[in-house]
Design a protein around this motif. Structure first.
Motif, short mmCIF file in Angstrom:
data_model
loop_
_atom_site.label_atom_id
_atom_site.label_comp_id
_atom_site.label_asym_id
_atom_site.label_seq_id
_atom_site.Cartn_x
_atom_site.Cartn_y
_atom_site.Cartn_z
N TYR A 1 -51.96 -21.43 -21.27
CA TYR A 1 -52.17 -22.81 -20.82
C TYR A 1 -50.90 -23.38 -20.17
CZ TYR A 1 -56.89 -23.15 -22.59
OH TYR A 1 -58.23 -22.96 -22.78
N ALA A 2 -49.75 -23.02 -20.69
CA ALA A 2 -48.50 -23.47 -20.07
C ALA A 2 -48.39 -22.94 -18.64
CB ALA A 2 -47.30 -23.02 -20.90
N LEU A 3 -48.79 -21.68 -18.42
CA LEU A 3 -48.77 -21.10 -17.08
C LEU A 3 -49.77 -21.79 -16.16
CD1 LEU A 3 -48.50 -17.31 -17.98
CD2 LEU A 3 -46.78 -18.70 -16.81
N ILE A 4 -50.96 -22.05 -16.67
CA ILE A 4 -51.97 -22.75 -15.87
C ILE A 4 -51.48 -24.14 -15.49
CG2 ILE A 4 -54.27 -23.82 -15.97
CD1 ILE A 4 -55.12 -21.31 -17.64
N MET A 5 -50.93 -24.85 -16.46
CA MET A 5 -50.45 -26.21 -16.20
C MET A 5 -49.30 -26.22 -15.19
SD MET A 5 -50.54 -27.82 -20.01
CE MET A 5 -52.06 -28.10 -20.90
N ALA A 6 -48.42 -25.23 -15.29
CA ALA A 6 -47.27 -25.17 -14.39
C ALA A 6 -47.67 -24.83 -12.95
CB ALA A 6 -46.25 -24.16 -14.90
N ASN A 7 -48.82 -24.17 -12.80
CA ASN A 7 -49.23 -23.71 -11.48
C ASN A 7 -50.46 -24.41 -10.92
OD1 ASN A 7 -47.35 -21.40 -10.85
ND2 ASN A 7 -48.00 -20.89 -12.93
N THR A 8 -50.85 -25.50 -11.56
CA THR A 8 -52.01 -26.26 -11.08
C THR A 8 -51.55 -27.66 -10.73
OG1 THR A 8 -53.46 -24.97 -12.51
CG2 THR A 8 -54.33 -27.04 -11.66
N GLU A 9 -51.63 -27.97 -9.45
CA GLU A 9 -51.19 -29.28 -8.98
C GLU A 9 -52.12 -30.39 -9.48
OE1 GLU A 9 -48.48 -31.62 -6.84
OE2 GLU A 9 -48.41 -29.46 -7.08
N TYR A 10 -53.42 -30.12 -9.44
CA TYR A 10 -54.41 -31.14 -9.82
C TYR A 10 -55.64 -30.44 -10.37
CZ TYR A 10 -58.08 -34.64 -9.33
OH TYR A 10 -59.11 -35.50 -9.58
N ILE A 11 -56.17 -30.96 -11.48
CA ILE A 11 -57.44 -30.45 -12.01
C ILE A 11 -58.15 -31.59 -12.73
CG2 ILE A 11 -56.50 -29.62 -14.21
CD1 ILE A 11 -58.48 -27.17 -13.83
#
Length: 170
Positions: free
Chosen positions: A63-73
């Motif tokens: 989840y940390a990786l997803i959050m770091a690489n997702t500008e907007y969700i």
């Protein structure tokens, strides 16, 4: 309100807290939602297109990786169903996801992309409340309504005289 209804609503709030944490890239809030304690090593997640991840540390890292690489969700949850049995609860839903890339140079929003994922989450009741134990998301393959049902042959062939689309009435 019956005790069963109150428990189902508490599970719904925990489920919403999970999605809120991901939407706002709040890893601390997510830490508070995900199960800890003796069952922490059995915490499991399947992100769409990813292999199974097991263990709280590995799940939180993902989840940390997803959050770091997702500008907007942003998640719009539909078809939410909750079932509670003792200290375990099951939530199924459809995640209608809107996500986007970085802002444009002029400051306008980046390109937005939509998608559908069906999700199953299992929550466990703890002394601190309901905590996420398992989350599994599977992509829903969209129907391609824009394709023709018949093969018109090579590109441009139907535009040529005598091609397959030529209507000859005799």
């Amino acid at each position: 309100m019956t005790p069963a209804t109150a428990e189902a609503r508490a599970v719904e709030r925990a489920n919403q807290a999970f999605y809120d944490a991901v939407e706002t890239s709040d890893l601390d809030a997510l830490e508070n939602v995900v199960l800890t304690g003796p069952l922490a090593e059995s915490v499991t997640v399947v992100h769409p297109g990813w292999p199974i991840l097991r263990g709280r540390a590995e799940v939180m890292r993902s989840y940390a990786l997803i959050m770091a690489n997702t500008e907007y969700i942003q998640f719009f949850l539909t078809d939410v169903e909750v079932a509670v049995d003792g200290d375990t609860a099951l939530v199924t839903c459809t995640e209608n996801i809107l996500t986007g890339g970085p802002a444009e140079e002029d400051g306008s929003a980046g390109a937005l992309v939509g998608g559908l994922v069906v999700a199953t989450s299992v929550f466990r009741r703890t002394s601190e409340g309901w905590r996420l134990w398992v989350h599994h998301g599977s992509p829903v393959l969209a129907d391609d309504d824009d394709t023709d049902e018949q093969d018109d042959g090579p590109a441009g062939m139907d535009d040529e005289p005598g091609g397959p689309d030529t209507n000859t009435e005799e």
